[in-house]
Design a protein around this motif. Structure first.
Motif, PDB file in Angstrom:
ATOM      1  N   HIS A 160      35.516  37.791  24.526  1.00 24.61           N
ATOM      2  CA  HIS A 160      36.836  37.951  23.909  1.00 24.61           C
ATOM      3  C   HIS A 160      37.916  37.576  24.913  1.00 24.61           C
ATOM      4  CE1 HIS A 160      40.276  40.986  23.376  1.00 24.61           C
ATOM      5  NE2 HIS A 160      40.471  40.102  22.412  1.00 24.61           N
ATOM      6  N   LEU A 161      38.935  36.857  24.444  1.00 20.79           N
ATOM      7  CA  LEU A 161      40.105  36.515  25.260  1.00 20.79           C
ATOM      8  C   LEU A 161      41.340  37.131  24.623  1.00 20.79           C
ATOM      9  CD1 LEU A 161      41.601  34.861  27.487  1.00 20.79           C
ATOM     10  CD2 LEU A 161      41.655  32.950  25.840  1.00 20.79           C
ATOM     11  N   ASP A 162      42.141  37.823  25.437  1.00 19.96           N
ATOM     12  CA  ASP A 162      43.404  38.404  24.972  1.00 19.96           C
ATOM     13  C   ASP A 162      44.534  37.757  25.767  1.00 19.96           C
ATOM     14  OD1 ASP A 162      45.081  40.121  23.495  1.00 19.96           O
ATOM     15  OD2 ASP A 162      45.082  41.612  25.098  1.00 19.96           O
ATOM     16  N   VAL A 163      45.339  36.896  25.117  1.00 15.40           N
ATOM     17  CA  VAL A 163      46.414  36.181  25.813  1.00 15.40           C
ATOM     18  C   VAL A 163      47.703  37.000  25.707  1.00 15.40           C
ATOM     19  CG1 VAL A 163      45.418  33.895  25.579  1.00 15.40           C
ATOM     20  CG2 VAL A 163      46.851  34.775  23.729  1.00 15.40           C
ATOM     21  N   GLY A 164      48.429  37.072  26.830  1.00 16.77           N
ATOM     22  CA  GLY A 164      49.596  37.937  26.872  1.00 16.77           C
ATOM     23  C   GLY A 164      49.179  39.386  26.741  1.00 16.77           C
ATOM     24  N   CYS A 165      48.242  39.799  27.573  1.00 14.50           N
ATOM     25  CA  CYS A 165      47.530  41.069  27.355  1.00 14.50           C
ATOM     26  C   CYS A 165      48.304  42.301  27.776  1.00 14.50           C
ATOM     27  CB  CYS A 165      46.193  41.040  28.086  1.00 14.50           C
ATOM     28  SG  CYS A 165      46.339  41.082  29.898  1.00 14.50           S
ATOM     29  N   GLY A 166      49.483  42.139  28.393  1.00 13.34           N
ATOM     30  CA  GLY A 166      50.240  43.305  28.822  1.00 13.34           C
ATOM     31  C   GLY A 166      49.477  44.133  29.837  1.00 13.34           C
ATOM     32  N   HIS A 183      32.575  41.630  26.298  1.00 16.01           N
ATOM     33  CA  HIS A 183      33.110  41.053  27.529  1.00 16.01           C
ATOM     34  C   HIS A 183      34.519  40.537  27.235  1.00 16.01           C
ATOM     35  CE1 HIS A 183      29.240  41.162  29.668  1.00 16.01           C
ATOM     36  NE2 HIS A 183      28.710  40.894  28.475  1.00 16.01           N
ATOM     37  N   SER A 184      35.524  41.160  27.847  1.00 12.97           N
ATOM     38  CA  SER A 184      36.911  40.876  27.471  1.00 12.97           C
ATOM     39  C   SER A 184      37.727  40.442  28.681  1.00 12.97           C
ATOM     40  CB  SER A 184      37.554  42.117  26.836  1.00 12.97           C
ATOM     41  OG  SER A 184      38.863  41.834  26.392  1.00 12.97           O
ATOM     42  N   LEU A 185      38.418  39.312  28.539  1.00 13.20           N
ATOM     43  CA  LEU A 185      39.309  38.783  29.568  1.00 13.20           C
ATOM     44  C   LEU A 185      40.735  38.797  29.043  1.00 13.20           C
ATOM     45  CD1 LEU A 185      40.056  37.194  32.170  1.00 13.20           C
ATOM     46  CD2 LEU A 185      39.472  35.094  30.890  1.00 13.20           C
ATOM     47  N   GLY A 186      41.657  39.372  29.822  1.00 12.76           N
ATOM     48  CA  GLY A 186      43.068  39.350  29.467  1.00 12.76           C
ATOM     49  C   GLY A 186      43.871  38.618  30.521  1.00 12.76           C
ATOM     50  N   VAL A 222      43.725  29.250  31.677  1.00 13.17           N
ATOM     51  CA  VAL A 222      42.398  29.815  31.432  1.00 13.17           C
ATOM     52  C   VAL A 222      41.398  28.663  31.355  1.00 13.17           C
ATOM     53  CG1 VAL A 222      40.930  31.047  29.783  1.00 13.17           C
ATOM     54  CG2 VAL A 222      43.265  31.851  30.246  1.00 13.17           C
ATOM     55  N   SER A 223      40.368  28.717  32.175  1.00 11.75           N
ATOM     56  CA  SER A 223      39.408  27.606  32.245  1.00 11.75           C
ATOM     57  C   SER A 223      38.188  27.815  31.351  1.00 11.75           C
ATOM     58  CB  SER A 223      38.947  27.399  33.694  1.00 11.75           C
ATOM     59  OG  SER A 223      38.339  28.589  34.205  1.00 11.75           O
ATOM     60  N   GLU A 224      37.845  29.065  31.051  1.00  7.80           N
ATOM     61  CA  GLU A 224      36.650  29.335  30.249  1.00  7.80           C
ATOM     62  C   GLU A 224      36.829  28.839  28.804  1.00  7.80           C
ATOM     63  OE1 GLU A 224      36.824  32.764  33.277  1.00  7.80           O
ATOM     64  OE2 GLU A 224      38.218  31.445  32.198  1.00  7.80           O
ATOM     65  N   THR A 225      35.713  28.600  28.142  1.00  6.30           N
ATOM     66  CA  THR A 225      35.717  28.170  26.743  1.00  6.30           C
ATOM     67  C   THR A 225      34.656  28.936  25.965  1.00  6.30           C
ATOM     68  OG1 THR A 225      34.176  26.366  27.233  1.00  6.30           O
ATOM     69  CG2 THR A 225      36.534  25.852  27.301  1.00  6.30           C
ATOM     70  N   ASP A 226      34.531  28.591  24.700  1.00  8.49           N
ATOM     71  CA  ASP A 226      33.493  29.141  23.806  1.00  8.49           C
ATOM     72  C   ASP A 226      33.602  30.654  23.641  1.00  8.49           C
ATOM     73  OD1 ASP A 226      32.274  26.692  23.135  1.00  8.49           O
ATOM     74  OD2 ASP A 226      31.155  26.708  25.020  1.00  8.49           O
ATOM     75  N   PHE A 227      34.823  31.171  23.594  1.00  6.61           N
ATOM     76  CA  PHE A 227      35.002  32.581  23.277  1.00  6.61           C
ATOM     77  C   PHE A 227      34.633  32.817  21.816  1.00  6.61           C
ATOM     78  CE2 PHE A 227      37.841  32.075  26.922  1.00  6.61           C
ATOM     79  CZ  PHE A 227      37.541  33.206  27.662  1.00  6.61           C
ATOM     80  N   ASP A 228      34.154  34.017  21.535  1.00  5.89           N
ATOM     81  CA  ASP A 228      33.849  34.391  20.150  1.00  5.89           C
ATOM     82  C   ASP A 228      35.112  34.783  19.388  1.00  5.89           C
ATOM     83  OD1 ASP A 228      30.782  34.453  20.086  1.00  5.89           O
ATOM     84  OD2 ASP A 228      31.251  35.629  21.889  1.00  5.89           O
ATOM     85  N   ALA A 229      36.124  35.263  20.112  1.00  4.77           N
ATOM     86  CA  ALA A 229      37.352  35.700  19.444  1.00  4.77           C
ATOM     87  C   ALA A 229      38.506  35.695  20.436  1.00  4.77           C
ATOM     88  CB  ALA A 229      37.162  37.101  18.862  1.00  4.77           C
ATOM     89  N   ILE A 230      39.706  35.493  19.896  1.00  5.73           N
ATOM     90  CA  ILE A 230      40.936  35.524  20.692  1.00  5.73           C
ATOM     91  C   ILE A 230      41.954  36.383  19.973  1.00  5.73           C
ATOM     92  CG2 ILE A 230      42.873  34.175  21.585  1.00  5.73           C
ATOM     93  CD1 ILE A 230      41.010  31.803  21.886  1.00  5.73           C
ATOM     94  N   SER A 231      42.600  37.248  20.726  1.00  7.02           N
ATOM     95  CA  SER A 231      43.734  38.000  20.192  1.00  7.02           C
ATOM     96  C   SER A 231      45.007  37.588  20.930  1.00  7.02           C
ATOM     97  CB  SER A 231      43.502  39.514  20.321  1.00  7.02           C
ATOM     98  OG  SER A 231      43.156  39.881  21.649  1.00  7.02           O
ATOM     99  N   SER A 277      42.488  27.125  19.821  1.00  7.48           N
ATOM    100  CA  SER A 277      41.358  26.683  19.011  1.00  7.48           C
ATOM    101  C   SER A 277      40.284  26.055  19.891  1.00  7.48           C
ATOM    102  CB  SER A 277      41.836  25.679  17.959  1.00  7.48           C
ATOM    103  OG  SER A 277      40.736  25.133  17.246  1.00  7.48           O
ATOM    104  N   ASP A 278      40.717  25.271  20.865  1.00  3.85           N
ATOM    105  CA  ASP A 278      39.765  24.625  21.771  1.00  3.85           C
ATOM    106  C   ASP A 278      38.998  25.637  22.633  1.00  3.85           C
ATOM    107  OD1 ASP A 278      40.557  22.171  20.803  1.00  3.85           O
ATOM    108  OD2 ASP A 278      41.899  21.732  22.488  1.00  3.85           O
ATOM    109  N   LYS A 279      39.555  26.829  22.790  1.00  6.86           N
ATOM    110  CA  LYS A 279      38.903  27.859  23.601  1.00  6.86           C
ATOM    111  C   LYS A 279      37.861  28.652  22.809  1.00  6.86           C
ATOM    112  CE  LYS A 279      40.948  27.048  27.428  1.00  6.86           C
ATOM    113  NZ  LYS A 279      40.172  26.594  28.611  1.00  6.86           N
ATOM    114  N   LEU A 280      37.848  28.498  21.491  1.00  4.39           N
ATOM    115  CA  LEU A 280      36.925  29.237  20.635  1.00  4.39           C
ATOM    116  C   LEU A 280      35.690  28.413  20.312  1.00  4.39           C
ATOM    117  CD1 LEU A 280      39.352  30.792  17.982  1.00  4.39           C
ATOM    118  CD2 LEU A 280      37.841  32.097  19.500  1.00  4.39           C
TER     119      LEU A 280
END
Length: 434
Positions: free
Chosen positions: A206-212, A226-229, A263-272, A293-296
């Motif tokens: 999971h990727l959370d952009v602007g995660c505060g 597995h979550s990256l903010g 963010v360099s990683e790709t193929d996330f299952d979900a983005i918030s 979209s390219d990150k998912l």
């Protein structure tokens, strides 16, 4: 030579607001106007305060006078001046632009009472990063300028935000499961709602952009994801990483001080994306959604949660918000967001407007700020505390009156050939609201 009869402060107020003035005005020159039984009394305490109001009629002029103490409003607590906004709307509607003769007389009267200076600017505005950066030529939404925008707002101090955000440290709209739910319960329910919409399961990425401060990241990690903010606020990132360690989530959660574009990683299952799009700029929506979209992975889910206008025509947030609160920010309607998602790799599966939940959230933030007012002033200074109280109370009023809205839009990434195969027939999450 024609004689000049100076106008009093009351005369000037009556000229600018000739009818339906809802306030009682009391001025430094001993004059007063407006209904004696008014709900709120406005005290113009200095010539400088009057100059701000007259030379910049509207929200910026009033804010400048209020921040500097040149204008004092009686009848509301500084932390929660909600009740003043109905009357402010009435006041704005009653404003009448003076004709040339009246304007000359007003300016001469201001000069005679010492209210005309060479562009008097409040100390808070003199130090504005935005003014400096505009002069230095940094492009709007360049990485450096975006970083400074976020820092100017969010790096006020973690201790200050803790006073009104509560234990969740979430600076975005909560989702109230019941009318009497606490702020922390409502924020936890918001994370649950977003998590379920994302269709995440243990082991997913999971990727959370602007995660505060990393609240969504930690929620996902507690569910085995597995979550990256990423955030552009260094103070937020440091606070979040400390909290992750405190909760023993290091194996699953990480918050980086990083621009989402790096963010360099790709193929996330979900983005918030919870409360970030307001900072992106409408002209950058296409590249923003295409990048995410390219990150998912194909079939991955994105939830975009942001403030919008009720229609798709307006983008400017207003002079006060741009000057003092969210420089460079832009809003638009949910239709524009949906179109941009559809045009940049997503099937839009669901969207909803939860603006009244944001009104409740802002109410609770203001009440917390009020309860901790003395400490807030000690930490951030009275001017900053006043600004936050005004903008949050005004925002509550705006969400209640549909001046602004809060939309969650759920998109599913298309396959490489544009296929929508595998899209669920029905929603899979539980609203769990009253």
């Amino acid at each position: 030579m024609l004689s000049f009869e100076p106008m009093t402060v009351a005369d000037i107020v009556d000229t600018l607001f000739p009818s339906n003035n809802p306030f009682r005005w009391v001025a430094f020159d001993g004059t007063a106007t407006g209904p004696e039984d008014a709900e709120h009394t406005v005290r113009v305490t200095s010539p400088e305060g009057l100059s701000y109001i007259v030379t910049a009629p509207g929200d910026v002029g009033l804010a400048r006078a209020w921040v500097t103490g040149g204008l004092v409003v009686e009848g509301e607590h500084l932390a929660y001046p909600y009740g003043v906004f109905d009357n402010l709307r009435t006041l704005y509607d009653s404003f009448q632009k003076p004709d040339a003769g009246a304007l000359v007389r007003i300016m001469r009267s201001l000069r005679s009472m010492g209210a005309i200076q060479i562009q008097p600017i409040p100390e808070a505005e003199q130090a504005s990063w935005l003014e400096r950066r505009v002069r230095q030529g940094l492009a709007v939404h360049s990485k450096q300028r975006d970083a400074e925008v976020i820092s100017s707002h969010y790096d006020v101090g973690n201790d200050f935000y803790e006073l009104f955000l509560g234990d969740s440290m979430a600076y975005t709209c909560a989702y109230y499961p019941t009318p009497d739910a606490s702020l922390d319960e409502a924020q936890e329910n918001k994370f649950r709602l977003v998590f379920e919409k994302l269709r995440l399961k243990p082991g997913d990425r999971h990727l959370d952009v602007g995660c505060g401060w990393g609240s969504m990241v930690r929620y996902a990690a507690r569910q085995g994801v597995h979550s990256l903010g990423v955030t552009l606020s260094k103070e937020q990132a440091e606070w979040a990483q400390s909290k992750i360690k405190e909760e023993g989530l290091e194996d699953l959660a990480e918050v980086r001080f990083l621009d989402y574009r790096d963010v360099s990683e790709t193929d996330f299952d979900a983005i918030s994306s919870i409360g970030l799009l307001e900072h992106i700029g409408v002209g950058n929506y296409a590249s923003y959604f295409q990048f995410l979209s390219d990150k998912l992975r194909p079939g991955g889910v994105m939830v975009n949660h942001c403030i919008t206008y009720p229609d798709n025509h307006k983008t400017d947030k207003g002079a006060f918000m741009n000057r003092y609160i969210f420089p460079d920010g832009e809003l638009t309607g949910s239709g524009t967001i949906i179109k941009m998602m559809q045009d940049n790799g997503f099937e839009v599966f669901h969207e909803e407007n939860i603006r009244l939940d944001y009104a409740r959230t802002l109410r609770d933030w203001c009440l917390n700020l009020k309860d901790n007012w003395d400490e807030a002033v000690a930490l951030a200074g009275e001017n900053t505390a006043k600004l936050w109280g005004m903008y949050m109370a005004g925002s509550q009023w705006g969400f209640e009156h549909d001046v602004v809205e809060l939309h969650q839009v759920l998109g599913i990434k298309l396959d490489s050939n544009g296929s929508r195969a595998g899209t669920p027939e029905r929603r899979w999450w539980n609203d769990s609201v009253f």
